[in-house]
Scaffold this active site. Structure first.
Site, mmCIF file in Angstrom:
data_model
loop_
_atom_site.group_PDB
_atom_site.id
_atom_site.type_symbol
_atom_site.label_atom_id
_atom_site.label_comp_id
_atom_site.label_asym_id
_atom_site.label_seq_id
_atom_site.Cartn_x
_atom_site.Cartn_y
_atom_site.Cartn_z
ATOM 1 N N GLU A 236 47.243 -14.339 16.198
ATOM 2 C CA GLU A 236 47.717 -15.429 17.039
ATOM 3 C C GLU A 236 47.754 -14.880 18.450
ATOM 4 O O GLU A 236 48.426 -13.901 18.716
ATOM 5 C CB GLU A 236 49.111 -15.839 16.557
ATOM 6 N N CYS A 273 54.314 -18.253 23.730
ATOM 7 C CA CYS A 273 52.912 -18.587 23.459
ATOM 8 C C CYS A 273 52.698 -20.097 23.496
ATOM 9 O O CYS A 273 51.559 -20.550 23.638
ATOM 10 C CB CYS A 273 52.440 -18.001 22.141
#
Lengths: 501, 501
Positions: A236, A273
């Protein structure tokens, strides 16, 4: 044998432990880790706050998410249906079967030892006992965590506490806690040898990573080029998370939306994020009040320390790159913060045609910055307004109820498909990830390398498994999940239909 | 624009079509293709038999599997639960939610246009309208098939028939059939440019491949190094499929087991990815009657033409490589067949210690050959008997009921995990793949590059999708699968529990 080799060797001891223990005792391991962490909550928060420059207030919900996730996976293991058991018996009428009329039964089984590379920005929820570790352990995979150089003390403390928890579970009857969960040190951020070494160990069968695109893709390449055979990496890698504000929404709710966005961008000093880093407004002049309020909020924001000096360096470099395009200008800057970790909140502005030309304006700026992108009517009407040229973890739509047709058109023509985000938030911001079955924390490249998976929620467990089919297997040799009579009372596909029979 | 570019451009027309048509009409497209194929069954069988040197008898069950699979996916689309819909509503008590209390709903959505590279050995079930095409279409992905140079006439005929079927569906109201299913020619086996070109087209979002490891891994690399971003390749690359025969089984059922194995090895002249290519017997002398019968069967087998001259070349080369190790000897050879496609059945023999040393003896020999591997008591007792050093699509155990403990030990210590097979068949052979939920046609590298997936059965549809989450989305903007009241009456995870509410 070095530390990495010892850790992987130890993990081999535990590859079959979930089976031996049974689901109740295995679930208890996860619960015991959560209980042990709760008992030393204040200490964990204090140490991680010191190391990361995030406040205890910022870290508290993350702590709850870490222990909540461990307990969620414990409940999943206890219930047992997550293995996706399927049973197709011999047909009484063989003509109804496509292919030979075998008795076939399948379920997910663990891949083996998993290497976890935690995040700089979520030392708890994506740390030693974060979502990757919790889901891999739940699946039955032993875990080896690599230390994150941005918070080694937090990592070591959590590891020590987790081992105490594991030692109170039934596992102590079979092996030492370090077979189930292990930790390898890596204090020096320049030293990449630990990571390289870990991914290449034969015992490691899958890798979880949260961090930069460069780091993630380097691991993907190493894992693909292993001498024995390629292993999956679930990386990720962050994203720019576009937010789209329609003409109607900007006119009706300028201050409300600007505040939602500013809160989301500036929370944890922009180091999330899912931070909305690109804000598309239909007409930058009509959106004046919104842009104005956003600029005010940025000007009022204080400078702060970032997670690590190298992260502050990268932030300043990325902002400068954007300015150097000469297609983006600074519209507001917050307070300064001196020192190697200090950084300044920055709001930039550009226009669609320029944004479209410059990849550097399209990519994530990790830190307290956002870019306003002015669009015209043409972009909106063509559905380009909603287009994303790169994959994202999430995007946001701010629209009025009477603008549904516009949103629908944009969604249909682009967003869900090409490449689009993993999550579409309506009149809400993407920061703040609910841990639940319906959550997708993932998305097309470059936000992750595996858009078919999620790093958050119960389905995250499937990353560490593969299905195995047993054909004409005697009942007593089958795992209990697949036996006649469904002794574990789980949901199964029986002759194609979901059932607990 | 060349043929490949035109095909991919056309596919873009159809990326949203499943939504427009709804599930009933979309399912009907698959049914109409099956109906059209049935109407020209004899012609398809005649042409494919001529091209492949497989008999009409050998191809008939494959034809049924092709149309059966199309209809199975039609039924799956009609029923609708395959999208794995999940709904987590706002909690009345927010404290029960981990993370923010958003309404989140997710489901699988199609990735976009898919490129399909069919197999040489299954011109129907893995061909233009084979499993990859059927599952990708079912998911809502337009498909572009690359012609297989081993059977271009079969490919073109099936494509032409499929287009006739599609033209009878509702699709004709929106677009031409070639937007949904297209075909690019590649008659020359030396010409790799069509494959290279197709995988790199921006429109292509996923790739299905069935063939050699070299071909599969070349596509994986191309797909990983695309200029825009990496796309997934699902490559099924064959395997050696070990069969284990215990001392007890070899003593009690030597002729029965030898016949089962010989039938499986020699069917379709050994050209099946699930052919049992390695036969482990506990003690090659005690297994005398079994080995003897197997040798008889090989000696009685006729030479035949293989699928293509280059496949016959590769077969002869692989057999010679095995002999050249000087660790394997020929124990039986069948009849010869002259000509560039002709080949001879071969049974080889080696011993565990030698087999263990030579990778060339561990890997697949594609064609009518098998290797008997003699093992000692030590291998059996240590569970090594069941060990596989490479991943496989399938393995077989032939054992007596009183040998369960031995099998269990071998399964627990190795097979399910390291790397092991995708399917474990008991007292049955791996050839003959039942198309059902519980089938796993997949396995660890090198049998596939994605052991988390299956190429056969309903779950194969998930390869062409990714989950997307809708957060706080107005009900009228949600896909029907996620709307309040469950208008499609499908199985969903509602607040964590499977339900049709």
């Amino acid at each position: 044998m070095n530390e990495v080799e010892r850790a992987c060797q130890a993990a081999l001891e535990a590859i079959d432990l979930r089976r031996h223990l049974g689901r109740e005792s295995w679930a208890d391991v996860l619960d015991k880790i959560a209980t042990a962490l709760d008992a030393q909550r204040d200490e964990v928060l204090a140490v991680s706050s010191e190391e990361t420059a995030l406040t205890v207030e910022e870290l508290s919900p993350e702590f709850a998410r870490m222990t909540g996730t461990l307990r969620m996976f414990a409940a999943l293991v206890r219930e047992g249906s997550w293995v996706r058991a399927a049973v197709n018996k011999h047909r009484e009428n063989p003509a109804e079967s496509i292919g030979p009329n075998h008795d076939v039964r399948s379920m997910l089984l663990p891949l083996g030892p998993v290497a976890v590379f935690g995040a700089s920005n979520f030392p708890l929820a994506y740390g030693v006992c974060g979502g990757d570790t919790a889901s891999a352990l739940a699946a039955g995979c032993p875990v080896v965590v690599k230390e994150h150089p941005a918070h080694p003390r937090t990592g070591r403390l959590i590891f020590e506490i987790a081992c105490k928890g594991i030692a109170k579970s039934e596992i102590q009857r079979f092996t030492q806690p370090s077979s189930v969960l292990n930790y390898v040190r890596n204090e020096n951020p320049q030293d990449l040898s630990v990571a390289t070494d870990l991914v290449q160990q034969l015992e490691i069968r899958a890798v979880g990573f949260t961090g930069s695109r460069r780091g993630g893709m380097a691991l993907v390449q190493l894992a693909n080029e292993r001498e024995d055979y390629p292993v999956p990496v679930f990386a990720e890698m962050g994203s720019a998370n576009p937010a789209y504000v329609t003409l109607g929404a900007a006119a009706r709710r300028p201050v409300e939306i600007a505040d939602q966005l500013a809160d989301s961008i500036l929370a944890r000093f922009g180091q999330q994020c899912t931070k909305p880093g690109l804000i598309f407004v239909r007409d930058i002049d009509s959106s004046g009040p919104l842009a104005q309020r956003l600029a005010e909020r940025f000007r009022a924001a204080q400078g702060r320390d970032m997670l690590a000096p190298w992260i502050a360096d990268a932030y300043r470099r990325r902002v400068q790159e954007c300015i150097d395009t000469r297609s983006a200008e600074v519209v507001a800057r917050g307070g300064d913060r001196p020192g190697p970790r200090g950084a300044t909140p920055m709001l930039l502005r550009t226009y669609w045609d320029d944004w479209f030309q410059h990849e550097t304006l399209q990519e994530e700026v990790f830190g307290p910055a956002a870019i306003l992108v002015g669009c015209g009517q043409a972009e909106e009407e063509n559905g380009f307004f909603g287009a994303t040229f790169q994959g994202h973890l999430a995007c946001s739509w701010f629209a009025e109820p009477n603008e549904s047709a516009l949103v629908q058109r944009a969604l249909r023509s682009h967003k869900e498909m090409f490449p689009g985000p993993g999550r579409i938030a309506f009149n809400s911001v993407p920061t703040g990830v609910r841990v639940a079955h319906a959550m997708v924390h993932g998305g097309p490249f470059p936000s992750t390398n595996r858009p078919d998976t999620t790093a958050v929620g119960p389905f995250a467990i499937e990353r560490w498994c593969r299905p195995v089919c047993f054909q004409n297997c005697p009942n007593e040799l089958l795992p209990p999940e697949l036996q006649d009579g469904n002794p574990l009372n789980i949901w199964r596909y029986v002759d194609g239909l979901l059932s607990r029979e």
